[in-house]
Design a protein around this motif. Sequence first.
Motif, short mmCIF file in Angstrom:
data_model
loop_
_atom_site.label_atom_id
_atom_site.label_comp_id
_atom_site.label_asym_id
_atom_site.label_seq_id
_atom_site.Cartn_x
_atom_site.Cartn_y
_atom_site.Cartn_z
N LEU A 131 10.22 8.17 2.11
CA LEU A 131 9.57 7.48 1.16
C LEU A 131 9.01 6.14 1.55
O LEU A 131 8.43 5.75 0.65
CB LEU A 131 10.61 7.17 0.06
CG LEU A 131 11.61 8.11 -0.64
CD1 LEU A 131 12.56 7.69 -1.59
CD2 LEU A 131 10.79 9.20 -1.22
N VAL A 132 8.86 5.80 2.58
CA VAL A 132 8.28 4.57 3.17
C VAL A 132 7.34 4.69 4.37
O VAL A 132 7.49 5.60 5.16
CB VAL A 132 9.59 3.48 3.67
CG1 VAL A 132 8.78 2.28 4.20
CG2 VAL A 132 10.35 3.26 2.83
N PRO A 133 6.03 4.21 4.04
CA PRO A 133 5.10 4.33 5.13
C PRO A 133 5.53 3.84 6.42
O PRO A 133 6.27 2.77 6.48
CB PRO A 133 3.65 3.80 4.79
CG PRO A 133 4.27 3.00 3.59
CD PRO A 133 5.71 3.48 3.00
N PRO A 134 4.97 4.22 7.54
CA PRO A 134 5.42 3.48 8.81
C PRO A 134 5.09 2.14 9.03
O PRO A 134 5.75 1.23 9.54
CB PRO A 134 4.63 4.35 9.93
CG PRO A 134 4.10 5.60 9.22
CD PRO A 134 4.03 5.45 7.76
N GLY A 135 4.21 1.63 7.92
CA GLY A 135 3.82 -0.02 8.13
C GLY A 135 4.88 -0.79 7.48
O GLY A 135 4.97 -1.87 7.87
N ARG A 136 5.91 -0.09 6.77
CA ARG A 136 6.84 -0.66 6.12
C ARG A 136 8.39 -0.48 6.82
O ARG A 136 9.36 -0.63 6.20
CB ARG A 136 6.94 -0.52 4.67
CG ARG A 136 5.92 -1.24 3.80
CD ARG A 136 6.02 -1.53 2.54
NE ARG A 136 5.10 -2.01 1.82
CZ ARG A 136 4.17 -1.69 0.94
NH1 ARG A 136 4.24 -0.29 0.49
NH2 ARG A 136 3.23 -2.40 0.35
N ALA A 137 8.15 0.32 8.07
CA ALA A 137 9.41 0.65 8.73
C ALA A 137 10.19 -0.46 9.05
O ALA A 137 11.49 -0.45 8.84
CB ALA A 137 9.02 1.42 9.82
#
Length: 603
Positions: free
Chosen positions: A382-388
């Motif tokens: 549910l989270v894009p890689p930018g917010r990993a």
Amino acid sequence: MPKRLLLAVLLIAQTMASMDGSIANIALPAIQRDLGATGATQQLILSAYLLALASLIVTGARLGDLAGHRRAFRWGLALFTAASLACGLAPDPVALVAARAVQGAGAALLIPQVFSLIQHHFQGAARRRAVGLYSMVLALGVALGQLLGGLLVSADLFGLSWRPVFLLNVPVGILLLAVIRRMPPAADAAGPVGRAPARRFDVPGTIALALGMGAFTAPLTLGRESGWPWWSWAALGASAALLAWFLRHQTRAKPPLLDLAVLRPPGMKPGLIACAVVMGCYAAFLFAFTLHVQDDLGWTPLAAGLAFLPYTIGFGTMSLTWARMPERAVRALPVAGPVVMAAVAAAVATGASPWALTPLLALAGAGHAAGYSPLIARLSDLVPPGRASALSALNSTGPLVAQTVAIAAMGGIFLAAGLVWALGATAVVLLAGAGCAAIAQRAGRSSAAAVGVSLGRWTVGLGRLRPGERRDDRGDQDCERHDRGQPQHQLERARPGVEDRVQDRRERGRGDGDRRDRAPDRADVGGAEQARCHARLDGAHGVAGGADGDAEPDRRQSGIDHRPPGDREREREHGAGQQEPGTAAVDQVAEQQRRRGAGDGLR
């Protein structure tokens, strides 16, 4: 670097960091004999690592965003390895406590990068398997630390007694540092895809979070052994105030230390709570069971460590196999896992026979993996890689805080009322965690469907652009709708009057037989509209200037020219040098489509 080798490096480093939270437990008696450590110093040897880790782990995740995850991983691993060497060579208890604090700081910088790098380098089924292995070493590091600590202290390698417990990290860390230099530069990608991360650092937020987490963890770690003095309650109150200010500050900070937008997807909050509950109850079960078999049953430390081997096998088996199960079974695992753990805790509390402990612990390990691994994998989707990195910080901080609270609470219940009450309370909390997992699964399915639809529309929109073109947010609303991949009928509805003019022209063309001048059908309208967007995206953000451009808005907006062919030819001869490239491209493509439509009509 092959992805399997990259994953192996990350998981080995994570295993070392997880093990060192508990590996010193078995070595404490030998440390006391060798260095003459007092009871308070022994507590600090155990808690210094945990305090530094809890206070700095969110800061470590943010440093990964700023410096790059690969670089931050190397820094954390180097600091952790050097501190392990200092621990193994410590001449006195004070030096050992200081080295343990530095070791925790290195782990706080290392641990968040592991999950972030997995998010960046693995997708789809490969990410599920990687997350399953990650969760396995994250959970089993505590049990493996006790087991390996007992083996090393009992072996007394080279007459070094307890020191190999820490020195073992040194050659492993050096080997990993040598291998990690081959990691691809793309691993340093940070921030949202396609956008450079903000380079500012939230210093007030960092100080408030470090002080708040330290004030929260210290009394829970040291207060029980000290009889809960007044300073422990004062520290908890100060922690609540500091953490509340930190959360409020993060809503205004630009950029924030912790991106709270990661909590917005439906199901994210209850899912993270469920993961923290499972990890916290595992720590409470491990603590109470270890004290029970050593104090009440008289087992040796090595035997107590080996007793958790079935738990390790059950956890590892489930972690390696759940990704291959049918989707319906995978959706049920996060709820069934805590229920199974609760049942095992209740069975052990009621006095299960020693022969029954082996299958029960294996079942509890499988339930632990089922309750954690599939759920954190679903949340990561549910989270894009930018917010990993933000998800990694929360996924590391939540279980860490839960374990601290669980050991303090369930440990107090165990020492005051015994094993039955401690494991009974653990079972109740696990059932509450199963309820949170059910809520997260129900909300996560709808959110995943919405994300899939959005990604599908975005992909369709990109498919309508020619190779080499980029999205242009400065285009008008029609181009933005094309970018989002909206259906053609929504485009026509967004431009009032275009559909009516097209229909009137089609009927007029059929009545007088003028096939060459008839309006294009709906597909031609869409093609002209798409061509207009292409021209805008190529850099032509304006339209033909002058009074002529202002006099015919319909032709500019719809890509359809209603004038006689002679007028169009004269305007092109007269104003070819005055039109901007985007408008000329629009006219040329629209003319080609009208000629194609006229040819189809003649045929």
